[in-house]
Design a protein around this motif. Structure first.
Motif, PDB file in Angstrom:
ATOM      1  N   PRO A 270       0.796  -1.238   0.000  1.00  0.00           N
ATOM      2  CA  PRO A 270       0.000   0.000   0.000  1.00  0.00           C
ATOM      3  C   PRO A 270       0.823   1.281   0.000  1.00  0.00           C
ATOM      4  N   SER A 271       2.095   1.210  -0.345  1.00  0.00           N
ATOM      5  CA  SER A 271       2.978   2.370  -0.235  1.00  0.00           C
ATOM      6  C   SER A 271       2.486   3.572  -1.032  1.00  0.00           C
ATOM      7  N   MET A 272       1.890   3.358  -2.207  1.00  0.00           N
ATOM      8  CA  MET A 272       1.370   4.458  -3.019  1.00  0.00           C
ATOM      9  C   MET A 272      -0.137   4.610  -2.909  1.00  0.00           C
ATOM     10  N   ALA A 273      -0.786   3.759  -2.124  1.00  0.00           N
ATOM     11  CA  ALA A 273      -2.244   3.819  -1.931  1.00  0.00           C
ATOM     12  C   ALA A 273      -2.984   3.763  -3.258  1.00  0.00           C
ATOM     13  N   GLN A 274      -2.580   2.828  -4.125  1.00  0.00           N
ATOM     14  CA  GLN A 274      -3.155   2.762  -5.462  1.00  0.00           C
ATOM     15  C   GLN A 274      -4.038   1.537  -5.706  1.00  0.00           C
ATOM     16  N   GLY A 275      -4.285   0.725  -4.682  1.00  0.00           N
ATOM     17  CA  GLY A 275      -5.086  -0.471  -4.908  1.00  0.00           C
ATOM     18  C   GLY A 275      -6.476  -0.180  -5.438  1.00  0.00           C
ATOM     19  N   ALA A 276      -7.225   0.684  -4.755  1.00  0.00           N
ATOM     20  CA  ALA A 276      -8.578   1.019  -5.208  1.00  0.00           C
ATOM     21  C   ALA A 276      -8.540   1.787  -6.513  1.00  0.00           C
ATOM     22  N   ALA A 277      -7.596   2.708  -6.650  1.00  0.00           N
ATOM     23  CA  ALA A 277      -7.495   3.503  -7.877  1.00  0.00           C
ATOM     24  C   ALA A 277      -7.296   2.608  -9.096  1.00  0.00           C
ATOM     25  N   ARG A 310       0.709   1.195 -17.347  1.00  0.00           N
ATOM     26  CA  ARG A 310       0.364   2.042 -16.199  1.00  0.00           C
ATOM     27  C   ARG A 310       0.470   1.253 -14.891  1.00  0.00           C
ATOM     28  N   VAL A 311      -0.066   0.045 -14.883  1.00  0.00           N
ATOM     29  CA  VAL A 311      -0.024  -0.784 -13.687  1.00  0.00           C
ATOM     30  C   VAL A 311       1.411  -1.145 -13.332  1.00  0.00           C
ATOM     31  N   GLU A 312       2.205  -1.511 -14.327  1.00  0.00           N
ATOM     32  CA  GLU A 312       3.586  -1.888 -14.038  1.00  0.00           C
ATOM     33  C   GLU A 312       4.397  -0.698 -13.539  1.00  0.00           C
ATOM     34  N   ARG A 313       4.069   0.494 -14.006  1.00  0.00           N
ATOM     35  CA  ARG A 313       4.740   1.678 -13.481  1.00  0.00           C
ATOM     36  C   ARG A 313       4.409   1.864 -12.001  1.00  0.00           C
ATOM     37  N   VAL A 314       3.145   1.674 -11.632  1.00  0.00           N
ATOM     38  CA  VAL A 314       2.755   1.775 -10.223  1.00  0.00           C
ATOM     39  C   VAL A 314       3.480   0.724  -9.396  1.00  0.00           C
ATOM     40  N   GLN A 315       3.538  -0.497  -9.898  1.00  0.00           N
ATOM     41  CA  GLN A 315       4.229  -1.545  -9.159  1.00  0.00           C
ATOM     42  C   GLN A 315       5.702  -1.204  -8.953  1.00  0.00           C
ATOM     43  N   GLU A 316       6.365  -0.703  -9.987  1.00  0.00           N
ATOM     44  CA  GLU A 316       7.785  -0.372  -9.860  1.00  0.00           C
ATOM     45  C   GLU A 316       7.998   0.820  -8.939  1.00  0.00           C
ATOM     46  N   GLN A 317       7.168   1.849  -9.054  1.00  0.00           N
ATOM     47  CA  GLN A 317       7.292   3.001  -8.164  1.00  0.00           C
ATOM     48  C   GLN A 317       7.048   2.593  -6.719  1.00  0.00           C
ATOM     49  N   THR A 318       6.099   1.694  -6.505  1.00  0.00           N
ATOM     50  CA  THR A 318       5.811   1.213  -5.156  1.00  0.00           C
ATOM     51  C   THR A 318       7.019   0.489  -4.582  1.00  0.00           C
ATOM     52  N   ARG A 319       7.639  -0.361  -5.372  1.00  0.00           N
ATOM     53  CA  ARG A 319       8.825  -1.091  -4.886  1.00  0.00           C
ATOM     54  C   ARG A 319       9.965  -0.125  -4.583  1.00  0.00           C
ATOM     55  N   ALA A 346       7.053  13.046  -8.424  1.00  0.00           N
ATOM     56  CA  ALA A 346       7.385  12.238  -9.593  1.00  0.00           C
ATOM     57  C   ALA A 346       6.671  10.892  -9.564  1.00  0.00           C
ATOM     58  N   ASN A 347       6.481  10.328  -8.364  1.00  0.00           N
ATOM     59  CA  ASN A 347       5.776   9.050  -8.239  1.00  0.00           C
ATOM     60  C   ASN A 347       4.395   9.093  -8.881  1.00  0.00           C
ATOM     61  N   TYR A 348       3.705  10.237  -8.704  1.00  0.00           N
ATOM     62  CA  TYR A 348       2.301  10.321  -9.107  1.00  0.00           C
ATOM     63  C   TYR A 348       2.076  11.045 -10.434  1.00  0.00           C
ATOM     64  N   ARG A 349       3.110  11.659 -10.958  1.00  0.00           N
ATOM     65  CA  ARG A 349       2.920  12.469 -12.167  1.00  0.00           C
ATOM     66  C   ARG A 349       2.353  11.643 -13.330  1.00  0.00           C
ATOM     67  N   GLY A 350       2.835  10.431 -13.473  1.00  0.00           N
ATOM     68  CA  GLY A 350       2.366   9.602 -14.570  1.00  0.00           C
ATOM     69  C   GLY A 350       0.920   9.172 -14.455  1.00  0.00           C
ATOM     70  N   LEU A 351       0.303   9.406 -13.295  1.00  0.00           N
ATOM     71  CA  LEU A 351      -1.100   9.035 -13.086  1.00  0.00           C
ATOM     72  C   LEU A 351      -2.054  10.193 -13.299  1.00  0.00           C
ATOM     73  N   HIS A 352      -1.518  11.357 -13.680  1.00  0.00           N
ATOM     74  CA  HIS A 352      -2.399  12.511 -13.922  1.00  0.00           C
ATOM     75  C   HIS A 352      -3.339  12.300 -15.109  1.00  0.00           C
ATOM     76  N   PRO A 353      -2.868  11.794 -16.246  1.00  0.00           N
ATOM     77  CA  PRO A 353      -3.800  11.578 -17.357  1.00  0.00           C
ATOM     78  C   PRO A 353      -4.821  10.497 -17.008  1.00  0.00           C
ATOM     79  N   ALA A 354      -6.010  10.603 -17.533  1.00  0.00           N
ATOM     80  CA  ALA A 354      -7.014   9.560 -17.334  1.00  0.00           C
ATOM     81  C   ALA A 354      -6.540   8.269 -17.982  1.00  0.00           C
ATOM     82  N   PRO A 355      -6.951   7.119 -17.451  1.00  0.00           N
ATOM     83  CA  PRO A 355      -6.445   5.842 -17.981  1.00  0.00           C
ATOM     84  C   PRO A 355      -6.935   5.564 -19.406  1.00  0.00           C
TER      85      PRO A 355
END
Length: 355
Positions: A270-277, A310-319, A346-355
Motif C-alpha cells: 500500500p505504499s502508493m495507496a493505489q489499490g482502489a485507484a 500504467r499498472v507496471e509503473r505503479v508496481q515499480e514506483q511502489t517497490r 514524480a511518483n504520481y505524475r504519470g497518473l495525472h492523465p485519465a487511464p
C-alpha cells in the motif's frame, strides 16, 4: 467473481455499458468490518467516472496535506495534495466499509449471489464453463476474476502463479479520532513505518508495517522504536487486521475469455495507496474496450495493452518507495530531506492523465 471493491466497480461499469452482469461472492454477506482507506485524486476521479463520487465523499475526510517525518516526528518533507494532483479531484480518506457500502448501493439491481464461489472454470473457445461450489453451473462470454490477491479464479485458470511475498508484515488499527488533524502523517523508524490519518468525524486509522525480519520483534518492540507519542496512539487503538502483505505479478492477465483485474492481477504493497485507484481504472477501461471492439478476445488484447504499462509503473514506483523506506535511517532521512518532495511528486505524475 468477487463482490469487493474491484468486483463491484467492474459490475457497475459493465452494467452501465449495457452488459448483462452476474456477481458471485464467496462471503455469505457484505463486509461490515475492515479499517481505513486512503483515496488519492486518481481514485476519486475513478469514482466520479463511475458516478459514485458524491456517495463516497459524503462520509469521507478531505486530506489537504501529506507529511513524512523521522521516528521522533521531525519533519522530512510535506506536500499539498491539491498541488500534487493539480485539480484532478480531491484526495480523501474513509472507512473501507463505507466505500464498500457505496459501491454496493451503486450496483443497484445487479444480481449478487452470496455464499458461493467457483469450483471450476474451463475456457472453451469463445466462452467459459463455470461450476460453482453450490452445484450450479453456466456458460459465459466473459469471466472476470476480481477476487483479490488470493484469487480462486487465478488459481483455477492460471495455476499456482503470480502470488509472492512482499517481505512486509502489517498491522492496521482503528481508534477514536480525538483532535487528530485532517492530515496524512507518516513516521519512518528503523525498519518500521507508522502512518495515521482520520477516516471520519470520530475515527482515525493507524497503519504500521515492518520487514518480515523486523516483525519478529513483535508489535510492542516495533512501536517502541518511535517513542511515547506513537506508543500512546497504538495503546488507545484496536487492531483491525494483522498479517503479511503479498504482491501479484502475472503475465498475461487473461486466458481465453477469463480476465483478472484489481488485486487478483496486480496486487502491490500500500505504499502508493493505489489499490482502489487501479481497480476503478481497470473497471472503466474494461467497459470502454468491450463497448468499442468487435469481440471479447480483441477487447481483452486492447485492455491489456492499455492497462499494463500504467499498472507496471505503479508496481515499480511502489517497490522503489519501499526500498527507500528500508534504507539505513541516516541515509534515508538525508535523502528525503533533500529530495523527498520531488520524488513524491514524480511518483504520481504519470497518473495525472485519465487511464
Amino acid at each position: 467473481m468477487g463482490a469487493g471493491v474491484a468486483g463491484l466497480a467492474v459490475a457497475r461499469a459493465l452494467r452501465g455499458s449495457g452488459a448483462e452482469v452476474e456477481v458471485v461472492e464467496r462471503a455469505a454477506a457484505p463486509a461490515v468490518g475492515g479499517a481505513g482507506i486512503f483515496l488519492p485524486a486518481n481514485a476519486v476521479r475513478g469514482l466520479r467516472l463511475l458516478g459514485l463520487e458524491d456517495a463516497v465523499l459524503g462520509s469521507a475526510v478531505p486530506i489537504a496535506r501529506q507529511e513524512v517525518a523521522d521516528h521522533r516526528g521531525r519533519l522530512l518533507y510535506q506536500v499539498g495534495t491539491d498541488s500534487v494532483w493539480q485539480g484532478i479531484a480531491p484526495t480523501v480518506a474513509t472507512h473501507r466499509a463505507a466505500l464498500h457500502a457505496a459501491l454496493l448501493d451503486g450496483a443497484g439491481h445487479i444480481g449478487i449471489r452470496w455464499g458461493t464461489g467457483p469450483a471450476s472454470i474451463v475456457p472453451d473457445g469463445p466462452e467459459a464453463d463455470v461450476t460453482l461450489d453450490d452445484g450450479t453451473s453456466g456458460r459465459y462470454d466473459l469471466v472476470v476474476g476480481a477476487d483479490g490477491a488470493h484469487s480462486t479464479v487465478r488459481r483455477l485458470v492460471f495455476g499456482d502463479a503470480g502470488l509472492r511475498p512482499s517481505g512486509l508484515h502489517a498491522w492496521r488499527f482503528l481508534a477514536p479520532r480525538g483532535d487528530t488533524e485532517a492530515v496524512w502523517s507518516c513516521r519512518l523508524g528503523r525498519g518500521v513505518t507508522f502512518l495515521t490519518f482520520p477516516i471520519g468525524p470520530d475515527l482515525v486509522y493507524h497503519y504500521l508495517d515492518a520487514s518480515a525480519d523486523d516483525a519478529g520483534a513483535g508489535l510492542d518492540g516495533l512501536v517502541a522504536r518511535f517513542g511515547a507519542p506513537v506508543a500512546e496512539l497504538v495503546a488507545a487503538a484496536t487492531v483491525a487486521h494483522s498479517g503479511p502483505i503479498e504482491e501479484v505479478s502475472l503475465a498475461p492477465w487473461s486466458r481465453g475469455p477469463v480476465l483478472l483485474v484489481g488485486d487478483a492481477a496486480h496486487a502491490t504493497t500500500p505504499s502508493m495507496a493505489q489499490g482502489a485507484a487501479m481497480a476503478f481504472e481497470d473497471a472503466l477501461v474494461l467497459a470502454d474496450v468491450l463497448g468499442r471492439t468487435a469481440s471479447v478476445p480483441d477487447a481483452l488484447r486492447e485492455y491489456e495493452e492499455r492497462r499494463r504499462p500504467r499498472v507496471e509503473r505503479v508496481q515499480e514506483q511502489t517497490r522503489r518507495r519501499d526500498r527507500t523506506r528500508g534504507l539505513h535511517p541516516a541515509a534515508r532521512n538525508g535523502l528525503l530531506r533533500v529530495a523527498g518532495e520531488r520524488l513524491f511528486r514524480a511518483n504520481y505524475r504519470g497518473l495525472h492523465p485519465a487511464p
